[in-house]
Every structure is written in structure tokens, then in C-alpha cells.
Design a protein around this motif. Structure first.
Motif, PDB file in Angstrom:
ATOM      1  N   TYR A  63       0.869  -1.183   0.000  1.00 25.13           N
ATOM      2  CA  TYR A  63       0.000   0.000   0.000  1.00 25.13           C
ATOM      3  C   TYR A  63       0.898   1.223   0.000  1.00 25.13           C
ATOM      4  CZ  TYR A  63       1.053   0.549   4.989  1.00 25.13           C
ATOM      5  OH  TYR A  63       1.702   0.731   6.191  1.00 25.13           O
ATOM      6  N   ARG A  65       0.673   5.076   1.704  1.00 20.25           N
ATOM      7  CA  ARG A  65      -0.103   5.903   2.636  1.00 20.25           C
ATOM      8  C   ARG A  65      -0.220   7.338   2.127  1.00 20.25           C
ATOM      9  NH1 ARG A  65       4.611   4.760   4.885  1.00 20.25           N
ATOM     10  NH2 ARG A  65       3.874   3.085   6.197  1.00 20.25           N
ATOM     11  N   PRO A  66      -1.214   8.076   2.649  1.00 21.98           N
ATOM     12  CA  PRO A  66      -1.345   9.493   2.324  1.00 21.98           C
ATOM     13  C   PRO A  66      -0.077  10.231   2.755  1.00 21.98           C
ATOM     14  CG  PRO A  66      -3.311   8.683   3.434  1.00 21.98           C
ATOM     15  CD  PRO A  66      -2.278   7.594   3.516  1.00 21.98           C
ATOM     16  N   ALA A  69      -1.423   8.249  -1.321  1.00 23.88           N
ATOM     17  CA  ALA A  69      -2.212   7.021  -1.472  1.00 23.88           C
ATOM     18  C   ALA A  69      -2.626   6.866  -2.934  1.00 23.88           C
ATOM     19  CB  ALA A  69      -3.429   7.069  -0.566  1.00 23.88           C
ATOM     20  N   GLN A  70      -2.738   5.611  -3.364  1.00 25.90           N
ATOM     21  CA  GLN A  70      -3.013   5.332  -4.772  1.00 25.90           C
ATOM     22  C   GLN A  70      -4.222   4.425  -4.955  1.00 25.90           C
ATOM     23  OE1 GLN A  70       0.682   3.281  -5.652  1.00 25.90           O
ATOM     24  NE2 GLN A  70       1.496   5.071  -6.718  1.00 25.90           N
ATOM     25  N   ASP A  71      -5.069   4.786  -5.919  1.00 26.53           N
ATOM     26  CA  ASP A  71      -6.001   3.832  -6.508  1.00 26.53           C
ATOM     27  C   ASP A  71      -5.209   3.162  -7.622  1.00 26.53           C
ATOM     28  OD1 ASP A  71      -8.621   4.807  -5.251  1.00 26.53           O
ATOM     29  OD2 ASP A  71      -7.952   6.627  -6.265  1.00 26.53           O
ATOM     30  N   LYS A 115      -7.740   3.215  -2.873  1.00 27.45           N
ATOM     31  CA  LYS A 115      -6.975   3.643  -1.704  1.00 27.45           C
ATOM     32  C   LYS A 115      -7.576   2.966  -0.478  1.00 27.45           C
ATOM     33  CE  LYS A 115      -6.226   8.203  -3.615  1.00 27.45           C
ATOM     34  NZ  LYS A 115      -7.192   9.074  -4.257  1.00 27.45           N
ATOM     35  N   CYS A 134      -2.027   4.224 -11.809  1.00 24.27           N
ATOM     36  CA  CYS A 134      -2.086   4.720 -10.431  1.00 24.27           C
ATOM     37  C   CYS A 134      -2.553   6.170 -10.415  1.00 24.27           C
ATOM     38  CB  CYS A 134      -0.704   4.644  -9.774  1.00 24.27           C
ATOM     39  SG  CYS A 134      -0.021   2.995  -9.684  1.00 24.27           S
ATOM     40  N   PHE A 184      -5.718   4.794   6.918  1.00 26.60           N
ATOM     41  CA  PHE A 184      -6.949   4.873   6.139  1.00 26.60           C
ATOM     42  C   PHE A 184      -8.170   4.725   7.036  1.00 26.60           C
ATOM     43  CE2 PHE A 184      -3.637   3.073   3.398  1.00 26.60           C
ATOM     44  CZ  PHE A 184      -3.620   4.026   2.393  1.00 26.60           C
TER      45      PHE A 184
END
Length: 190
Positions: A63, A65-66, A69-71, A115, A134, A184
Motif C-alpha cells: 500500500y 499511505r497518504p 495514497a493510490q487507486d 486507496k 495509479c 486509512f
């Protein structure tokens, strides 16, 4: 494009139409306007392409993180993979649950990993190529991971009994889900 829901809300399977003739086929794998019509507004900014030589290569669970953050929209363009998403959004009724789907060059399916979800995949054939879009750039200081075999998640990876996957050094020493202070938060309705 057909959009299919999975056992985890927000994780979706896309199945683009293929139009073929004697020369081969054509497929539109992403169209922002059509996705917006379906309620999906994703601004992709980076495309990634990985190659795994050996069957049984496992990449994940990762993952970012912010604030980065990625879709991710994942597809297999050569070979076959078992692609997995795990919900790590604090307060989610699906926290720690996973869903998996087989993505192959032949079926053309894609998995949308939003995310707040871990992502990983296992190669089912040798010489696999995976490509994914991404919504944010890679930021090493925001990179994180959880063990691929964490028993609290319990992913049923399609490995033969006693077969161990090929892992990176980083993935082989990743912490467990219990050690994650997830950044998240689930924003769904109760």
C-alpha cells in the motif's frame, strides 16, 4: 465495458469488450468519460509495468499511505496472475478481509484496487507481465506492506501444498496486520 462487483465494496472487476477479426482483437482498456458516467472519477498519473520470470512469484501485499495514497487499476498483459485486494480502512465492516480474482492476458479483466486496500499478486505462469495505472506517483517514504501469509487475513493463495512463493527481501520481512497503524479510515455509511 462490463463492471462487476466483488465481495469487498469499492473493489471492482472491469471487463473491457474485445472486438476481433482475422487480424486479432482491439480493446479499450480505459475511458475516463465512460467511467465518470458509471460514477468513477479517477485521475491516473502514473503507469507501471512489471515482469516476473518465474511462476510462483508473489509481489505484495503493498500500500502507499497518504499524502500519496493510490487507486490502482491492474491488468495482466502476458501470462496469468491471482490478484488480491485486502481492506485496511479503520472502522470498515470488511477490515482485514480479502478478495481475489484471476487476471490473464486472455480474459483481459482488470481489478480496481482503491486507496485503503492492500494489493498483491501471485504469478500463475512463467513470464508474466502486469501493468497498472495509479492515481498518484510512487513515493518511497509512503510505501508500506503487510505479510503475504498473515494468518489473520488468511488469503487462499493458489499454491501447491508445501510450495513457497518467490518473494523480495522486503516482502519476506513485512510486518503482520496486527502491527499496522492504518492511515486509512472507512467513510461509508453505517
Amino acid at each position: 465495458m462490463k463492471i462487476e462487483k466483488t465481495a469487498l465494496p469499492d473493489v471492482l472487476i472491469f471487463e473491457p469488450a474485445r472486438f476481433g477479426d482475422s487480424r486479432g482483437w482491439f480493446s479499450e482498456t480505459w475511458n475516463a468519460s465512460r467511467m465518470a458516467e458509471a460514477g468513477l472519477r479517477l485521475d491516473f498519473v502514473q503507469d507501471n509495468h512489471s515482469f516476473s520470470a518465474a511462476k510462483g512469484t508473489l509481489r505484495g501485499l503493498h500500500y502507499q499511505r497518504p499524502p500519496h495514497a493510490q487507486d490502482k487499476l491492474v491488468r495482466c498483459t502476458r501470462g496469468a496472475i491471482f490478484d488480491v485486494a485486502v481492506d485496511i480502512r479503520r472502522g470498515s465492516p470488511h477490515y482485514g478481509r480479502w478478495t481475489g480474482v484471476e487476471l490473464t492476458a486472455e480474459n483481459g479483466r482488470q481489478l480496481l484496487v482503491p486507496k485503503g486496500f492492500l494489493h498483491g499478486f501471485l504469478t500463475l505462469t512463467p513470464d508474466c507481465e502486469v501493468q497498472y495505472k495509479c492515481t498518484d506517483v510512487y513515493a518511497p517514504d509512503c510505501d508500506g506492506g503487510i505479510r503475504w501469509d498473515d494468518p489473520t487475513i488468511g488469503i487462499d493463495w493458489p499454491l501447491a501444498p508445501g510450495e513457497a512463493p518467490q518473494l523480495s527481501a522486503k516482502d519476506s520481512t513485512a510486518p503482520g496486520l496486527a502491527d499496522l497503524d492504518t492511515p486509512f479510515v472507512w467513510e461509508g455509511a453505517a
